[in-house]
Design an enzyme around this catalytic site. Structure first.
Site, PDB file in Angstrom:
ATOM      1  N   GLU A 117      21.293 -10.344  55.196  1.00  0.00           N
ATOM      2  CA  GLU A 117      21.933 -10.279  53.884  1.00  0.00           C
ATOM      3  C   GLU A 117      22.395  -8.845  53.641  1.00  0.00           C
ATOM      4  O   GLU A 117      21.580  -7.965  53.362  1.00  0.00           O
ATOM      5  CB  GLU A 117      20.938 -10.697  52.799  1.00  0.00           C
ATOM      6  N   HIS A 143      23.717 -15.798  51.627  1.00  0.00           N
ATOM      7  CA  HIS A 143      22.357 -16.091  52.074  1.00  0.00           C
ATOM      8  C   HIS A 143      22.314 -17.213  53.105  1.00  0.00           C
ATOM      9  O   HIS A 143      21.388 -18.035  53.092  1.00  0.00           O
ATOM     10  CB  HIS A 143      21.491 -16.425  50.855  1.00  0.00           C
ATOM     11  N   SER A 144      23.259 -17.238  54.032  1.00  0.00           N
ATOM     12  CA  SER A 144      23.182 -18.255  55.087  1.00  0.00           C
ATOM     13  C   SER A 144      21.986 -17.982  55.988  1.00  0.00           C
ATOM     14  O   SER A 144      21.686 -16.830  56.316  1.00  0.00           O
ATOM     15  CB  SER A 144      24.472 -18.250  55.916  1.00  0.00           C
ATOM     16  N   TYR A 145      21.302 -19.070  56.353  1.00  0.00           N
ATOM     17  CA  TYR A 145      20.236 -19.008  57.352  1.00  0.00           C
ATOM     18  C   TYR A 145      20.845 -19.458  58.675  1.00  0.00           C
ATOM     19  O   TYR A 145      21.373 -20.577  58.768  1.00  0.00           O
ATOM     20  CB  TYR A 145      19.123 -20.006  57.029  1.00  0.00           C
ATOM     21  N   HIS A 175      17.032 -12.584  43.314  1.00  0.00           N
ATOM     22  CA  HIS A 175      18.299 -13.282  43.566  1.00  0.00           C
ATOM     23  C   HIS A 175      18.979 -13.806  42.292  1.00  0.00           C
ATOM     24  O   HIS A 175      19.479 -14.926  42.257  1.00  0.00           O
ATOM     25  CB  HIS A 175      18.070 -14.437  44.548  1.00  0.00           C
ATOM     26  N   ASN A 229      18.310  -9.893  46.059  1.00  0.00           N
ATOM     27  CA  ASN A 229      17.019  -9.245  46.288  1.00  0.00           C
ATOM     28  C   ASN A 229      16.266  -8.998  44.971  1.00  0.00           C
ATOM     29  O   ASN A 229      16.619  -9.557  43.937  1.00  0.00           O
ATOM     30  CB  ASN A 229      17.155  -7.979  47.131  1.00  0.00           C
ATOM     31  N   ASP A 271      11.005  -9.136  56.393  1.00  0.00           N
ATOM     32  CA  ASP A 271      11.625  -9.466  55.108  1.00  0.00           C
ATOM     33  C   ASP A 271      11.912  -8.119  54.441  1.00  0.00           C
ATOM     34  O   ASP A 271      11.385  -7.810  53.379  1.00  0.00           O
ATOM     35  CB  ASP A 271      10.677 -10.342  54.274  1.00  0.00           C
TER      36      ASP A 271
END
Ligand code: BGC
Length: 397
Positions: free
Chosen positions: A361, A224-226, A150, A124, A296
Protein backbone atom coordinates in the site's frame (compact mmCIF):
# COMPACT_ATOMS: atom_id res chain seq x y z
CA UNK A 1 -27.78 -7.90 -17.83
CA UNK A 2 -26.80 -4.92 -19.95
CA UNK A 3 -23.23 -3.91 -20.68
CA UNK A 4 -21.72 -1.15 -22.69
CA UNK A 5 -18.47 -1.57 -24.54
CA UNK A 6 -16.14 1.39 -24.89
CA UNK A 7 -13.46 0.15 -27.21
CA UNK A 8 -10.05 1.59 -27.99
CA UNK A 9 -8.70 1.38 -31.51
CA UNK A 10 -5.07 2.34 -31.25
CA UNK A 11 -3.44 5.70 -31.62
CA UNK A 12 -5.89 7.15 -34.08
CA UNK A 13 -8.69 7.13 -31.56
CA UNK A 14 -8.80 10.17 -29.36
CA UNK A 15 -12.15 9.25 -27.95
CA UNK A 16 -14.40 6.30 -27.55
CA UNK A 17 -14.91 4.93 -31.02
CA UNK A 18 -17.42 2.21 -30.53
CA UNK A 19 -20.37 1.71 -28.27
CA UNK A 20 -22.28 -1.52 -28.26
CA UNK A 21 -24.89 -3.11 -26.08
CA UNK A 22 -24.17 -6.71 -25.21
CA UNK A 23 -25.91 -9.20 -23.03
CA UNK A 24 -23.64 -10.68 -20.43
CA UNK A 25 -24.12 -13.33 -17.80
CA UNK A 26 -24.36 -12.33 -14.17
CA UNK A 27 -22.05 -12.60 -11.20
CA UNK A 28 -18.63 -14.17 -11.21
CA UNK A 29 -18.63 -15.21 -14.82
CA UNK A 30 -20.24 -12.03 -16.00
CA UNK A 31 -17.10 -10.46 -17.41
CA UNK A 32 -15.99 -13.36 -19.55
CA UNK A 33 -17.37 -12.03 -22.77
CA UNK A 34 -15.12 -9.02 -22.98
CA UNK A 35 -14.56 -7.29 -26.27
CA UNK A 36 -11.48 -9.31 -27.17
CA UNK A 37 -13.55 -12.38 -27.78
CA UNK A 38 -15.51 -10.72 -30.50
CA UNK A 39 -14.70 -10.62 -34.17
CA UNK A 40 -11.50 -8.58 -34.04
CA UNK A 41 -8.48 -10.09 -35.74
CA UNK A 42 -6.19 -8.13 -33.42
CA UNK A 43 -7.22 -7.95 -29.80
CA UNK A 44 -7.88 -4.33 -28.92
CA UNK A 45 -8.18 -2.49 -25.66
CA UNK A 46 -11.71 -2.04 -24.38
CA UNK A 47 -13.64 -1.03 -21.31
CA UNK A 48 -17.12 -2.34 -20.60
CA UNK A 49 -19.69 -1.46 -17.99
CA UNK A 50 -22.16 -3.93 -16.46
CA UNK A 51 -24.45 -4.12 -13.47
CA UNK A 52 -22.80 -5.83 -10.51
CA UNK A 53 -25.46 -5.67 -7.83
CA UNK A 54 -27.38 -3.42 -5.49
CA UNK A 55 -26.88 -2.17 -1.97
CA UNK A 56 -29.66 -3.10 0.49
CA UNK A 57 -31.16 0.38 -0.09
CA UNK A 58 -31.35 -0.28 -3.82
CA UNK A 59 -28.33 1.79 -4.87
CA UNK A 60 -26.93 0.16 -8.00
CA UNK A 61 -23.31 -0.95 -8.15
CA UNK A 62 -21.64 -1.29 -11.55
CA UNK A 63 -18.58 -3.19 -12.68
CA UNK A 64 -16.05 -1.93 -15.22
CA UNK A 65 -13.98 -4.45 -17.11
CA UNK A 66 -10.74 -3.08 -18.54
CA UNK A 67 -8.99 -5.22 -21.15
CA UNK A 68 -5.76 -4.46 -22.96
CA UNK A 69 -4.45 -5.85 -26.24
CA UNK A 70 -2.41 -8.50 -24.38
CA UNK A 71 -5.52 -9.95 -22.78
CA UNK A 72 -4.87 -8.55 -19.30
CA UNK A 73 -8.23 -7.94 -17.64
CA UNK A 74 -8.97 -5.76 -14.62
CA UNK A 75 -12.45 -5.59 -13.16
CA UNK A 76 -13.36 -2.85 -10.69
CA UNK A 77 -16.70 -1.96 -9.16
CA UNK A 78 -18.20 1.34 -8.09
CA UNK A 79 -18.56 0.12 -4.49
CA UNK A 80 -15.28 1.15 -2.87
CA UNK A 81 -13.57 1.25 -6.27
CA UNK A 82 -12.84 -2.39 -5.44
CA UNK A 83 -10.71 -4.36 -7.87
CA UNK A 84 -12.54 -7.67 -7.89
CA UNK A 85 -10.27 -9.48 -10.33
CA UNK A 86 -7.05 -8.95 -12.20
CA UNK A 87 -6.04 -11.55 -14.75
CA UNK A 88 -2.43 -11.63 -15.91
CA UNK A 89 -0.38 -14.27 -17.77
CA UNK A 90 2.27 -16.53 -16.29
CA UNK A 91 5.49 -17.47 -18.08
CA UNK A 92 3.57 -19.98 -20.24
CA UNK A 93 0.92 -17.47 -21.18
CA UNK A 94 -1.64 -18.97 -18.78
CA UNK A 95 -3.89 -16.31 -17.32
CA UNK A 96 -4.98 -16.36 -13.72
CA UNK A 97 -6.65 -14.01 -11.30
CA UNK A 98 -3.98 -12.67 -8.92
CA UNK A 99 -6.11 -10.73 -6.42
CA UNK A 100 -8.23 -11.90 -3.51
CA UNK A 101 -11.91 -11.03 -3.34
CA UNK A 102 -15.46 -12.27 -3.64
CA UNK A 103 -17.66 -13.46 -6.47
CA UNK A 104 -20.47 -11.04 -5.73
CA UNK A 105 -21.40 -7.83 -3.95
CA UNK A 106 -22.88 -9.70 -0.97
CA UNK A 107 -19.41 -10.97 -0.11
CA UNK A 108 -17.97 -7.46 -0.04
CA UNK A 109 -20.90 -6.13 2.01
CA UNK A 110 -20.74 -8.91 4.57
CA UNK A 111 -17.10 -8.82 5.59
CA UNK A 112 -14.25 -7.26 3.71
CA UNK A 113 -10.75 -6.80 5.12
CA UNK A 114 -10.39 -4.07 2.47
CA UNK A 115 -9.86 -6.53 -0.43
CA UNK A 116 -9.12 -4.44 -3.54
CA UNK A 117 -10.53 -1.17 -2.22
CA UNK A 118 -9.64 2.51 -2.39
CA UNK A 119 -8.70 3.60 1.13
CA UNK A 120 -9.43 7.09 2.46
CA UNK A 121 -9.53 9.68 3.72
CA UNK A 122 -6.58 8.33 5.64
CA UNK A 123 -5.00 5.03 4.70
CA UNK A 124 -3.44 3.33 7.74
CA UNK A 125 -3.75 4.33 11.40
CA UNK A 126 -4.24 7.55 13.34
CA UNK A 127 -3.40 7.07 17.01
CA UNK A 128 -6.33 7.30 19.37
CA UNK A 129 -8.51 8.52 16.50
CA UNK A 130 -7.49 12.10 17.23
CA UNK A 131 -5.53 14.86 15.58
CA UNK A 132 -5.29 18.61 15.90
CA UNK A 133 -5.15 21.17 13.10
CA UNK A 134 -4.73 24.91 13.80
CA UNK A 135 -5.57 24.34 17.48
CA UNK A 136 -8.77 22.42 16.82
CA UNK A 137 -8.91 18.76 17.83
CA UNK A 138 -10.91 16.34 15.70
CA UNK A 139 -12.16 12.96 16.90
CA UNK A 140 -12.49 10.00 14.59
CA UNK A 141 -13.87 6.51 15.04
CA UNK A 142 -11.53 4.08 16.79
CA UNK A 143 -12.25 1.07 14.63
CA UNK A 144 -8.97 -0.79 15.18
CA UNK A 145 -8.29 -1.32 18.88
CA UNK A 146 -7.51 2.12 20.29
CA UNK A 147 -6.81 3.59 16.84
CA UNK A 148 -8.51 4.85 13.72
CA UNK A 149 -7.87 2.69 10.62
CA UNK A 150 -8.41 3.24 6.89
CA UNK A 151 -10.83 6.17 7.08
CA UNK A 152 -13.15 4.87 9.77
CA UNK A 153 -16.38 2.91 9.99
CA UNK A 154 -17.57 3.93 6.53
CA UNK A 155 -14.40 4.82 4.72
CA UNK A 156 -13.94 5.30 1.00
CA UNK A 157 -13.87 1.50 0.65
CA UNK A 158 -17.57 1.37 1.61
CA UNK A 159 -19.10 4.16 -0.47
CA UNK A 160 -20.45 4.05 -4.02
CA UNK A 161 -18.30 6.13 -6.37
CA UNK A 162 -19.39 7.87 -9.54
CA UNK A 163 -17.55 6.37 -12.47
CA UNK A 164 -16.73 7.29 -16.05
CA UNK A 165 -14.91 4.92 -18.40
CA UNK A 166 -12.41 6.26 -20.90
CA UNK A 167 -10.19 5.14 -23.73
CA UNK A 168 -6.96 6.90 -24.63
CA UNK A 169 -4.96 5.37 -27.45
CA UNK A 170 -4.22 1.81 -26.44
CA UNK A 171 -4.96 2.49 -22.75
CA UNK A 172 -8.34 2.12 -21.12
CA UNK A 173 -9.58 3.11 -17.72
CA UNK A 174 -12.19 4.42 -15.37
CA UNK A 175 -12.34 7.61 -13.35
CA UNK A 176 -13.92 7.16 -9.92
CA UNK A 177 -15.09 10.29 -8.13
CA UNK A 178 -16.57 10.89 -4.73
CA UNK A 179 -17.58 14.01 -2.80
CA UNK A 180 -16.86 13.43 0.88
CA UNK A 181 -18.92 15.92 2.91
CA UNK A 182 -17.52 18.13 5.68
CA UNK A 183 -17.56 16.11 8.91
CA UNK A 184 -17.81 12.70 7.26
CA UNK A 185 -16.27 10.17 9.65
CA UNK A 186 -15.20 13.16 11.75
CA UNK A 187 -12.85 14.67 9.17
CA UNK A 188 -13.02 18.42 8.47
CA UNK A 189 -13.80 19.94 5.09
CA UNK A 190 -15.62 18.96 1.94
CA UNK A 191 -13.19 16.76 0.06
CA UNK A 192 -13.63 16.12 -3.64
CA UNK A 193 -11.73 13.01 -4.64
CA UNK A 194 -10.92 11.49 -7.98
CA UNK A 195 -9.11 8.20 -8.45
CA UNK A 196 -8.28 7.10 -12.00
CA UNK A 197 -7.47 3.50 -12.88
CA UNK A 198 -5.65 3.09 -16.20
CA UNK A 199 -4.63 -0.18 -17.83
CA UNK A 200 -1.95 0.36 -20.47
CA UNK A 201 -0.68 -1.76 -23.34
CA UNK A 202 2.49 -2.38 -21.31
CA UNK A 203 0.52 -4.30 -18.64
CA UNK A 204 0.72 -1.38 -16.25
CA UNK A 205 -2.11 -0.62 -13.87
CA UNK A 206 -1.83 3.06 -12.97
CA UNK A 207 -3.61 4.75 -10.05
CA UNK A 208 -3.82 8.53 -10.18
CA UNK A 209 -5.22 10.16 -7.07
CA UNK A 210 -6.47 13.73 -6.91
CA UNK A 211 -8.27 15.66 -4.19
CA UNK A 212 -9.19 19.20 -3.18
CA UNK A 213 -10.66 20.49 0.05
CA UNK A 214 -12.26 23.62 1.51
CA UNK A 215 -10.73 23.16 5.00
CA UNK A 216 -7.36 21.73 6.03
CA UNK A 217 -7.78 17.96 6.37
CA UNK A 218 -5.59 14.85 6.43
CA UNK A 219 -5.54 12.93 3.15
CA UNK A 220 -3.63 9.69 2.56
CA UNK A 221 -5.20 7.69 -0.24
CA UNK A 222 -4.11 4.22 -1.24
CA UNK A 223 -5.22 1.01 -2.89
CA UNK A 224 -5.65 -2.15 -0.85
CA UNK A 225 -5.49 -5.05 -3.31
CA UNK A 226 -4.30 -8.33 -1.82
CA UNK A 227 -2.09 -10.14 -4.32
CA UNK A 228 -1.10 -13.72 -4.79
CA UNK A 229 0.92 -13.96 -7.99
CA UNK A 230 0.60 -17.76 -7.99
CA UNK A 231 -3.15 -17.22 -8.38
CA UNK A 232 -5.95 -16.27 -6.04
CA UNK A 233 -6.38 -18.86 -3.28
CA UNK A 234 -3.53 -21.07 -4.52
CA UNK A 235 -1.54 -21.12 -1.30
CA UNK A 236 0.36 -18.74 0.91
CA UNK A 237 2.64 -16.00 -0.41
CA UNK A 238 5.68 -16.96 1.64
CA UNK A 239 7.61 -18.18 -1.40
CA UNK A 240 7.21 -14.90 -3.27
CA UNK A 241 10.52 -13.06 -3.61
CA UNK A 242 10.19 -9.45 -2.48
CA UNK A 243 12.43 -6.44 -2.94
CA UNK A 244 11.56 -3.19 -1.17
CA UNK A 245 13.68 -0.17 -2.05
CA UNK A 246 13.95 1.11 1.51
CA UNK A 247 16.94 1.61 3.80
CA UNK A 248 14.59 2.50 6.65
CA UNK A 249 11.21 1.61 8.11
CA UNK A 250 8.99 3.02 10.82
CA UNK A 251 8.94 0.65 13.84
CA UNK A 252 5.60 0.36 15.62
CA UNK A 253 4.14 -0.35 19.04
CA UNK A 254 1.87 -3.30 19.68
CA UNK A 255 -1.13 -1.37 18.26
CA UNK A 256 0.84 -0.69 15.04
CA UNK A 257 1.40 3.01 15.67
CA UNK A 258 4.92 4.17 14.72
CA UNK A 259 7.07 5.06 17.69
CA UNK A 260 8.48 8.00 15.74
CA UNK A 261 11.82 6.42 14.81
CA UNK A 262 13.05 6.10 11.25
CA UNK A 263 15.04 2.92 11.83
CA UNK A 264 17.59 1.30 9.53
CA UNK A 265 16.54 -2.04 8.05
CA UNK A 266 20.16 -3.24 7.93
CA UNK A 267 20.64 -6.35 10.03
CA UNK A 268 16.89 -6.83 10.61
CA UNK A 269 14.21 -9.05 9.01
CA UNK A 270 13.00 -5.81 7.38
CA UNK A 271 15.94 -5.66 5.01
CA UNK A 272 14.36 -6.41 1.63
CA UNK A 273 16.86 -4.36 -0.35
CA UNK A 274 17.87 -7.57 -2.10
CA UNK A 275 15.04 -9.84 -3.17
CA UNK A 276 14.20 -12.22 -0.32
CA UNK A 277 11.37 -14.70 0.17
CA UNK A 278 8.57 -13.16 2.19
CA UNK A 279 8.66 -16.24 4.41
CA UNK A 280 12.41 -16.37 4.94
CA UNK A 281 12.39 -14.45 8.23
CA UNK A 282 8.71 -13.81 8.95
CA UNK A 283 8.51 -16.13 11.94
CA UNK A 284 11.69 -14.98 13.63
CA UNK A 285 11.30 -14.10 17.28
CA UNK A 286 11.86 -10.39 16.78
CA UNK A 287 10.07 -7.53 18.54
CA UNK A 288 8.79 -5.75 15.41
CA UNK A 289 7.61 -8.98 13.81
CA UNK A 290 5.83 -9.81 17.07
CA UNK A 291 4.10 -6.42 17.05
CA UNK A 292 2.99 -6.87 13.45
CA UNK A 293 2.25 -10.60 13.77
CA UNK A 294 4.51 -10.71 10.73
CA UNK A 295 5.05 -7.85 8.30
CA UNK A 296 2.59 -5.01 8.75
CA UNK A 297 4.95 -2.05 8.55
CA UNK A 298 5.60 1.13 6.65
CA UNK A 299 8.85 1.25 4.71
CA UNK A 300 10.52 4.61 4.07
CA UNK A 301 11.30 4.54 0.37
CA UNK A 302 14.71 5.59 -0.92
CA UNK A 303 13.91 8.51 -3.15
CA UNK A 304 16.40 9.89 -5.57
CA UNK A 305 15.85 13.15 -7.40
CA UNK A 306 13.10 11.72 -9.51
CA UNK A 307 9.47 12.23 -8.50
CA UNK A 308 8.73 8.54 -8.98
CA UNK A 309 10.43 5.78 -6.99
CA UNK A 310 10.77 2.13 -7.90
CA UNK A 311 9.32 1.08 -4.57
CA UNK A 312 9.14 -2.69 -4.77
CA UNK A 313 9.38 -5.77 -6.90
CA UNK A 314 7.70 -9.11 -6.32
CA UNK A 315 8.47 -12.34 -8.15
CA UNK A 316 6.65 -15.65 -7.85
CA UNK A 317 9.09 -18.40 -8.90
CA UNK A 318 6.63 -21.19 -9.82
CA UNK A 319 4.57 -19.15 -12.29
CA UNK A 320 7.27 -16.63 -13.22
CA UNK A 321 4.86 -13.74 -12.60
CA UNK A 322 6.34 -10.48 -11.38
CA UNK A 323 4.97 -7.17 -10.20
CA UNK A 324 6.87 -3.90 -9.93
CA UNK A 325 5.57 -0.99 -7.90
CA UNK A 326 6.40 2.62 -8.75
CA UNK A 327 5.11 5.54 -6.74
CA UNK A 328 5.32 9.22 -5.97
CA UNK A 329 4.58 8.42 -2.30
CA UNK A 330 7.29 8.45 0.39
CA UNK A 331 6.24 5.12 1.93
CA UNK A 332 4.76 1.71 1.35
CA UNK A 333 2.96 -0.47 3.89
CA UNK A 334 3.94 -4.08 3.38
CA UNK A 335 1.24 -6.26 4.90
CA UNK A 336 1.75 -10.02 4.69
CA UNK A 337 -1.88 -11.07 5.19
CA UNK A 338 -1.32 -11.96 8.85
CA UNK A 339 -4.95 -11.55 9.80
CA UNK A 340 -6.19 -13.96 7.14
CA UNK A 341 -7.01 -17.10 9.10
CA UNK A 342 -9.15 -19.32 6.90
CA UNK A 343 -12.42 -17.80 8.09
CA UNK A 344 -13.05 -16.10 4.73
CA UNK A 345 -14.18 -18.05 1.70
CA UNK A 346 -13.62 -15.94 -1.38
CA UNK A 347 -13.96 -16.34 -5.12
CA UNK A 348 -14.96 -19.76 -6.44
CA UNK A 349 -15.08 -21.19 -2.92
CA UNK A 350 -11.40 -20.59 -2.25
CA UNK A 351 -10.51 -20.32 1.43
CA UNK A 352 -8.10 -17.53 2.35
CA UNK A 353 -5.80 -19.02 4.94
CA UNK A 354 -2.97 -17.42 6.87
CA UNK A 355 -0.82 -15.24 4.59
CA UNK A 356 -2.59 -16.19 1.36
CA UNK A 357 -2.20 -12.62 0.11
CA UNK A 358 0.07 -9.61 0.50
CA UNK A 359 -0.51 -5.89 0.11
CA UNK A 360 1.89 -3.15 -0.93
CA UNK A 361 0.00 0.00 0.00
CA UNK A 362 1.81 3.09 -1.24
CA UNK A 363 1.19 5.96 1.14
CA UNK A 364 2.46 8.58 3.55
CA UNK A 365 3.50 7.23 6.93
CA UNK A 366 1.00 6.00 9.53
CA UNK A 367 -0.18 8.51 12.13
CA UNK A 368 1.44 11.42 10.29
CA UNK A 369 -1.13 13.96 11.61
CA UNK A 370 0.35 13.34 15.09
CA UNK A 371 3.99 13.06 14.00
CA UNK A 372 5.38 16.49 13.10
CA UNK A 373 8.63 14.90 11.88
CA UNK A 374 6.89 12.78 9.25
CA UNK A 375 6.04 14.26 5.82
CA UNK A 376 2.78 16.17 6.21
CA UNK A 377 -0.52 14.67 5.10
CA UNK A 378 -2.57 17.83 5.64
CA UNK A 379 -4.20 19.09 2.45
CA UNK A 380 -4.82 22.84 2.46
CA UNK A 381 -7.63 24.65 0.65
CA UNK A 382 -6.30 25.90 -2.66
CA UNK A 383 -3.77 23.06 -2.89
CA UNK A 384 -4.18 19.89 -4.91
CA UNK A 385 -3.51 16.41 -3.64
CA UNK A 386 -1.86 14.42 -6.41
CA UNK A 387 -0.32 11.01 -6.11
CA UNK A 388 0.46 8.26 -8.61
CA UNK A 389 1.23 4.60 -8.16
CA UNK A 390 1.83 2.06 -10.91
CA UNK A 391 1.82 -1.72 -10.67
CA UNK A 392 3.58 -3.32 -13.64
CA UNK A 393 2.92 -6.99 -14.35
CA UNK A 394 5.47 -9.14 -16.11
CA UNK A 395 6.99 -12.60 -16.30
CA UNK A 396 10.45 -14.04 -16.01
CA UNK A 397 11.53 -17.12 -17.95
C1 BGC B 1 -3.12 -2.91 7.84
C2 BGC B 1 -3.33 -4.21 8.57
C3 BGC B 1 -4.75 -4.57 8.44
C4 BGC B 1 -5.07 -4.68 6.98
C5 BGC B 1 -6.50 -5.01 6.75
C6 BGC B 1 -3.45 -3.12 6.42
O1 BGC B 1 -3.29 -1.93 5.72
O2 BGC B 1 -1.82 -2.44 8.00
O3 BGC B 1 -3.00 -4.10 9.92
O4 BGC B 1 -5.05 -5.77 9.10
O5 BGC B 1 -4.79 -3.47 6.34
O6 BGC B 1 -7.30 -4.24 7.50
Amino acid sequence: MKSQVFRGSGLAAAHIVALALLHYGCGAEGDRSHAMQQTDEQPRAAVTRAEFGQLPDGTPVDAFTLTNANGVVVRAITYGGIITSLRVPDRNGQFDDVVLGYDDLAGYLEENPYFGAIIGRYGNRIAGGRFTIDGQTYTLATNNGPNHLHGGVTGFDKVVWQAEPFERGDSVGVVFSYASPDGEEGYPGNLDVRVTYTLTAANELVFDYYAITDKPTPVNLTQHSYFNLAGDGRGDVLGHQLMINADHFTPVDSTLIPNGAIAPVAGTPFDFRSATAIGARIDQDEAQLRNGLGYDHNFVLNRGDSAVTHAAQVYEPRTGRSMDVYTTEPGVQFYSGNFLDGSITGKAGRVYRHRYGFCLETQHFPNSPNQPDFPSTILQPGDEYRSTTTYVFGVRP
